[in-house]
Scaffold this motif. Structure first.
Motif, short mmCIF file in Angstrom:
data_model
loop_
_atom_site.label_atom_id
_atom_site.label_comp_id
_atom_site.label_asym_id
_atom_site.label_seq_id
_atom_site.Cartn_x
_atom_site.Cartn_y
_atom_site.Cartn_z
N TYR A 298 0.84 -1.20 0.00
CA TYR A 298 0.00 0.00 0.00
C TYR A 298 0.88 1.25 0.00
CZ TYR A 298 -2.93 3.81 1.55
OH TYR A 298 -3.54 5.04 1.65
N VAL A 299 1.90 1.25 0.85
CA VAL A 299 2.81 2.39 0.90
C VAL A 299 3.50 2.58 -0.44
CG1 VAL A 299 4.83 3.38 2.06
CG2 VAL A 299 3.15 2.07 3.38
N LEU A 300 3.91 1.49 -1.06
CA LEU A 300 4.57 1.58 -2.37
C LEU A 300 3.62 2.15 -3.43
CD1 LEU A 300 6.55 -1.75 -2.27
CD2 LEU A 300 7.55 0.50 -2.68
N ARG A 301 2.36 1.77 -3.38
CA ARG A 301 1.40 2.33 -4.34
C ARG A 301 1.30 3.84 -4.17
NH1 ARG A 301 -1.47 -2.50 -3.32
NH2 ARG A 301 -2.78 -1.52 -1.74
N ARG A 302 1.30 4.29 -2.92
CA ARG A 302 1.21 5.73 -2.68
C ARG A 302 2.47 6.45 -3.15
NH1 ARG A 302 -3.16 6.54 -3.57
NH2 ARG A 302 -2.70 8.70 -3.02
N LEU A 303 3.62 5.83 -2.98
CA LEU A 303 4.87 6.43 -3.45
C LEU A 303 4.90 6.53 -4.98
CD1 LEU A 303 7.52 4.77 -1.09
CD2 LEU A 303 6.73 7.14 -1.04
N VAL A 304 4.41 5.48 -5.65
CA VAL A 304 4.35 5.51 -7.11
C VAL A 304 3.44 6.65 -7.57
CG1 VAL A 304 3.52 4.26 -9.15
CG2 VAL A 304 4.91 3.08 -7.44
N ARG A 305 2.30 6.78 -6.92
CA ARG A 305 1.39 7.88 -7.25
C ARG A 305 2.06 9.23 -7.01
NH1 ARG A 305 -3.04 10.03 -9.92
NH2 ARG A 305 -3.56 11.95 -8.85
N PHE A 306 2.77 9.34 -5.89
CA PHE A 306 3.44 10.61 -5.58
C PHE A 306 4.47 10.95 -6.65
CE2 PHE A 306 6.88 13.11 -3.83
CZ PHE A 306 6.21 14.14 -3.19
N ALA A 307 5.21 9.94 -7.10
CA ALA A 307 6.25 10.18 -8.10
C ALA A 307 5.66 10.79 -9.36
CB ALA A 307 6.97 8.88 -8.42
N SER A 308 4.43 10.41 -9.72
CA SER A 308 3.79 10.97 -10.91
C SER A 308 3.11 12.30 -10.62
CB SER A 308 2.74 9.99 -11.46
OG SER A 308 3.35 8.81 -11.93
N GLU A 309 2.46 12.39 -9.45
CA GLU A 309 1.65 13.57 -9.15
C GLU A 309 2.49 14.77 -8.74
OE1 GLU A 309 -1.65 15.00 -5.82
OE2 GLU A 309 -1.46 12.88 -6.31
N ASP A 310 3.53 14.56 -7.95
CA ASP A 310 4.25 15.69 -7.34
C ASP A 310 5.68 15.86 -7.82
OD1 ASP A 310 2.58 16.99 -4.98
OD2 ASP A 310 2.11 14.87 -5.02
N ILE A 311 6.18 14.93 -8.60
CA ILE A 311 7.53 15.05 -9.15
C ILE A 311 7.46 15.08 -10.68
CG2 ILE A 311 9.81 14.00 -9.35
CD1 ILE A 311 9.36 12.79 -6.58
N GLY A 312 6.79 14.09 -11.23
CA GLY A 312 6.59 14.05 -12.67
C GLY A 312 7.88 14.13 -13.44
N LEU A 313 7.91 15.00 -14.45
CA LEU A 313 9.07 15.10 -15.33
C LEU A 313 10.16 16.01 -14.78
CD1 LEU A 313 7.22 15.18 -18.75
CD2 LEU A 313 8.64 13.34 -17.83
#
Length: 439
Positions: free
Chosen positions: A286-301
């Motif tokens: 679950y934590v990993l899913r949230r980190l993956v989402r964060f990587a796209s939502e708040d870091i992106g390109l």
């Protein structure tokens, strides 16, 4: 029961007998003896003002276990001289509520008001919660509900609008120390602990006064020739797990704190909340899913490697399992916290999806459509298509937007991280397109 010194719902407010549990014998007899809730029970607190006025309004007590919800409710009834009627939503149904309301009506006819205390009130369903409304509105009962869950999620809006939500705080170390001191005064001997072990005992309670006193009672019940150090205390007592309901508010509070710490580029705080979740039993995936989402939502390109790191951490955890694989989760967490931040891709997604919904089925320009049949070629599909690889610099500056929709700028890269280079490319391409239009 979920409240400090709560034992038997029908017990009087007085302290228990000599053979009662320690927590029961230390039950506060006045509101002034309640520890850790001065913001409510003090002269300027909501409860202090109600008692001073001699008039109670309906209340919802929201707070962690062992902080005094049941005790304060009993003392409130005593303080203003009204009848105390306790029920538990765990053990009561509609028939029990009808009996309680009927008895309250009978007492009201002879001028005696009733404080109806409902423990675990969030466990009543919506219809059962609605049944309180007419009796609260006409004054048959003054409702005092207790819950460990967020009332905004668990209780009807109609019931919330008729009650005042008062938040009880988890007991801090000073409040817990006062409880231990009272226990020692009652038993008339100090706890067999070194100073460090005493601090460890208080920390292990995690703000729960009843749990602390139960642990103290265990220490008094065994023969301990020498004061215990922290290691000896740990060997004797099982440490209480941190409060964390994986499907309730504690879960959402911690994941919110983790996400916002990452967004705020605070790797230390992010690591703390990550540790809070994993040590309390949260599923690492679950934590990993949230980190993956964060990587796209708040870091992106701004740093495309963030998403790669998070997915690699997921693979590493799948391969190693716990506890070895948890280090990969830590690495991904720290990478995300220290990466440059951008929500440009997230903003672009929302804007593009909104435009897609609003524009419906606009036809793309014919020059970029394939023409697999003669008819399609005859009507102009693919006519004038510019193959970018044949153009100078590999860029044709062609138009790709429907005729009815002017070019849009959904994605606006920041000047942070890799997005700075992307912004430079976009600016160069936009300039070439402008030149193409001018020509």
């Amino acid at each position: 029961m979920t409240d400090l010194f709560g034992d038997d719902d029908n017990a009087p407010a007085e302290r228990g007998q000599a053979d009662s549990p320690l927590a029961d014998r230390l039950r506060p007899r006045t509101l002034q003896e309640v520890v850790g809730q001065d913001h409510l029970t003090g002269p300027e607190g909501a409860i202090g003002r109600m008692v001073a006025a001699g008039r109670l309004s309906s209340i919802l007590f929201w707070g962690p276990p062992g902080t005094g919800k049941t005790t304060i409710s009993r003392l409130l009834a005593d303080a203003v001289g009204i009848r105390f009627e306790p029920i538990s939503a765990v053990f009561s149904g509609v028939a029990d509520l009808k009996k309680v309301f009927a008895a309250a009506r009978d007492h009201a006819r002879i001028g005696q008001k009733t404080l109806l205390f409902v423990d675990e009130i969030h466990r009543f369903n919506r219809a059962q919660q609605d049944s309180f409304l007419p009796y609260v509105e006409d004054g048959t009962v003054t409702l005092v509900g207790a819950t460990t869950e967020n009332p905004s999620f668990e209780l009807n809006a109609a019931l919330l609008s008729r009650t005042q939500v008062l938040i009880l705080r988890r007991l801090d170390s000073d409040a817990l120390e006062k409880l231990l001191t009272r226990a020692e005064e009652l038993v008339q001997r100090p706890l067999p602990l070194t100073l460090d072990a005493r601090e460890a005992l208080i920390a292990s309670a995690d703000g729960d006064g009843r749990f602390l006193l139960n642990q103290a009672e265990t220490l008094y019940s065994v023969s301990i020739p020498e004061p215990l150090d922290p290691a000896g205390l740990s060997a004797l007592l099982h440490r209480r797990l941190a409060v964390y309901d994986k499907d309730r508010e504690g879960h959402y509070n911690l994941i919110s704190a983790l996400h916002k710490s990452l967004r705020g580029s605070d790797p230390q705080a992010a690591l703390y909340y990550l540790a809070r979740m994993l040590t309390a039993g949260e599923q690492p995936l679950y934590v990993l899913r949230r980190l993956v989402r964060f990587a796209s939502e708040d870091i992106g390109l701004a740093d495309p490697q963030a998403l790669v790191q998070c997915l690699a951490a997921k693979e590493a955890y799948d391969f190693l399992g716990s506890p070895e694989g948890e280090l990969a989760i830590v690495q991904a967490c720290l990478y995300c916290a220290t990466a440059p931040k951008s929500n440009a891709a997230y903003v672009a997604q929302k804007a593009a999806f909104k435009a897609a919904r609003e524009t419906g089925s606009l036809m793309p320009p014919q020059n970029i459509l394939n023409a697999p049949t003669k008819l399609m070629k005859d009507v102009g599909y693919g006519k004038g298509y510019a193959y970018d690889h044949d153009a100078p610099d590999g860029f044709s500056a062609a138009n790709y937007w429907p005729d009815e929709l002017p070019p849009q700028a959904f994605y606006q890269p920041t000047d942070r991280g890799f997005e700075q280079r992307i912004a430079e490319r976009l600016a160069w391409w936009d300039a070439r397109r402008a030149e193409q239009r001018d020509n």
